[in-house]
Design an enzyme around this catalytic site. Sequence first.
Site, PDB file in Angstrom:
ATOM      1  N   PHE A  88       0.904  -1.400  -0.086  1.00 45.01           N
ATOM      2  CA  PHE A  88       0.021   0.081  -0.282  1.00 45.01           C
ATOM      3  C   PHE A  88       0.856   1.209   0.135  1.00 45.01           C
ATOM      4  O   PHE A  88       0.301   2.375   0.345  1.00 45.01           O
ATOM      5  CB  PHE A  88      -0.944  -0.030   1.111  1.00 45.01           C
ATOM      6  CG  PHE A  88      -1.893  -0.936   1.205  1.00 45.01           C
ATOM      7  CD1 PHE A  88      -2.461  -1.527   0.051  1.00 45.01           C
ATOM      8  CD2 PHE A  88      -2.549  -1.328   2.243  1.00 45.01           C
ATOM      9  CE1 PHE A  88      -3.257  -2.570   0.143  1.00 45.01           C
ATOM     10  CE2 PHE A  88      -3.762  -2.177   2.281  1.00 45.01           C
ATOM     11  CZ  PHE A  88      -4.057  -2.896   1.301  1.00 45.01           C
ATOM     12  N   VAL A 116      -1.920  -6.210  11.047  1.00 47.62           N
ATOM     13  CA  VAL A 116      -3.191  -6.774  11.571  1.00 47.62           C
ATOM     14  C   VAL A 116      -3.374  -7.941  10.970  1.00 47.62           C
ATOM     15  O   VAL A 116      -4.813  -8.413  11.256  1.00 47.62           O
ATOM     16  CB  VAL A 116      -4.344  -5.717  11.347  1.00 47.62           C
ATOM     17  CG1 VAL A 116      -3.835  -4.231  12.065  1.00 47.62           C
ATOM     18  CG2 VAL A 116      -4.623  -5.300   9.869  1.00 47.62           C
ATOM     19  N   ASP A 117      -2.526  -8.520  10.076  1.00 45.19           N
ATOM     20  CA  ASP A 117      -2.969  -9.967   9.551  1.00 45.19           C
ATOM     21  C   ASP A 117      -2.999 -11.238  10.082  1.00 45.19           C
ATOM     22  O   ASP A 117      -3.490 -11.896   9.646  1.00 45.19           O
ATOM     23  CB  ASP A 117      -2.122  -9.637   8.092  1.00 45.19           C
ATOM     24  CG  ASP A 117      -0.731 -10.063   8.450  1.00 45.19           C
ATOM     25  OD1 ASP A 117      -0.366 -10.374   9.704  1.00 45.19           O
ATOM     26  OD2 ASP A 117       0.143  -9.432   7.714  1.00 45.19           O
ATOM     27  N   HIS A 168      -1.287  -2.244  16.650  1.00 42.65           N
ATOM     28  CA  HIS A 168      -2.580  -1.665  15.884  1.00 42.65           C
ATOM     29  C   HIS A 168      -3.724  -2.615  15.784  1.00 42.65           C
ATOM     30  O   HIS A 168      -4.732  -2.236  15.244  1.00 42.65           O
ATOM     31  CB  HIS A 168      -1.996  -1.523  14.422  1.00 42.65           C
ATOM     32  CG  HIS A 168      -1.366  -0.351  14.278  1.00 42.65           C
ATOM     33  ND1 HIS A 168      -0.573   0.236  13.166  1.00 42.65           N
ATOM     34  CD2 HIS A 168      -0.711   0.533  15.378  1.00 42.65           C
ATOM     35  CE1 HIS A 168       0.142   1.167  13.304  1.00 42.65           C
ATOM     36  NE2 HIS A 168       0.249   1.604  14.702  1.00 42.65           N
ATOM     37  N   CYS A 170     -17.690  -3.657  19.187  1.00 39.21           N
ATOM     38  CA  CYS A 170     -18.755  -2.906  18.816  1.00 39.21           C
ATOM     39  C   CYS A 170     -18.365  -1.638  18.544  1.00 39.21           C
ATOM     40  O   CYS A 170     -17.708  -0.691  19.245  1.00 39.21           O
ATOM     41  CB  CYS A 170     -19.647  -3.070  20.109  1.00 39.21           C
ATOM     42  SG  CYS A 170     -21.352  -1.894  19.909  1.00 39.21           S
ATOM     43  N   CYS A 215     -20.491  -0.644  23.400  1.00 38.44           N
ATOM     44  CA  CYS A 215     -21.572  -0.891  24.478  1.00 38.44           C
ATOM     45  C   CYS A 215     -21.030  -1.295  25.698  1.00 38.44           C
ATOM     46  O   CYS A 215     -21.775  -1.622  26.558  1.00 38.44           O
ATOM     47  CB  CYS A 215     -22.650  -1.725  23.818  1.00 38.44           C
ATOM     48  SG  CYS A 215     -22.152  -3.476  23.467  1.00 38.44           S
ATOM     49  N   CYS A 233     -22.818  -6.948  16.926  1.00 42.34           N
ATOM     50  CA  CYS A 233     -22.232  -6.912  18.141  1.00 42.34           C
ATOM     51  C   CYS A 233     -23.177  -8.014  18.693  1.00 42.34           C
ATOM     52  O   CYS A 233     -24.405  -8.121  19.221  1.00 42.34           O
ATOM     53  CB  CYS A 233     -22.314  -5.791  18.786  1.00 42.34           C
ATOM     54  SG  CYS A 233     -22.012  -5.708  20.581  1.00 42.34           S
ATOM     55  N   CYS A 278     -25.147  -5.852  21.953  1.00 40.82           N
ATOM     56  CA  CYS A 278     -26.489  -5.028  21.625  1.00 40.82           C
ATOM     57  C   CYS A 278     -26.922  -5.166  20.572  1.00 40.82           C
ATOM     58  O   CYS A 278     -27.925  -4.521  20.132  1.00 40.82           O
ATOM     59  CB  CYS A 278     -25.989  -3.592  21.845  1.00 40.82           C
ATOM     60  SG  CYS A 278     -24.624  -2.935  20.705  1.00 40.82           S
TER      61      CYS A 278
END
Length: 271
Positions: A31, A106-107, A124, A132, A136, A164, A167
Amino acid sequence: MTAAAALLRTADALLVTAGAGMGVDSGLPDFRGDEGFWRAYPPYARLGMRFTELADPEHFADDPELAWGFYGHRLHLYRRTVPHPGFAVLRRWAERLPTTVFTSNVDGHFQRAGFAPGDVAEVHGSIHHLQCLRLCGYGVWPADDVEVPVDEDTMRAVGPLPRCPGCDGLARPAILMFGDFGWDDSHAASALQRHVDWLAEHRSGVAVVELGAGTALPTVRRRSELAAAATGALVRINVREPEVRHGRGIGIAAPAAAALTAIDSAIDTAI
């Protein structure tokens, strides 16, 4: 490669730090810059939308199909991509040295490659965990059973979106996005604290191997340099930015998989 191998042979512990470049050898898109992002995702080029614009939590509230189109596609991509052989090299080193991992990725590929989740600090967060959107109080949960179909012509999610369990509100990935004030970092924070405790226990004799961490988001490079500040025991592997400040370490301008394999061969040759 020879100097890096010598450094690792004499180390008492290993800190692996990794940025986005670590995943490129696995076939994950680069990226770097708008053009690189748009080559990976042509529909966004047509829309003129940049990575920094899409990786924005506001889209989950304003246009959730757009937001989940991007993150649902990435979730599927990371699941089907096999970690490159360099991960296996690191696992072999970790079998003989106490090891911790610090990554901005994050993979989840370090865990896929066999590292224990408790040994990987994902600064990260992880796309494999959800939270959520409106916080919540339910917390963070695994995305193991989540599937988000995406129309690859429009890059928009189709069908029901993740909800979620607490909620029934909209869910989002538990990762830090740009301008993100709603990230639930509870899952990431516990792993980061274990990482900090590990560093305190292994202050001396630590070798740092940094992989694909650039200067645009310098979090990983700073962690590497701080950990190696006293000894200079840093191996920085980076195709574009291998330079090490003040000569306090070894810079290798090569892809992660090739460099790790070469260093491993040099270690074996010397033994």
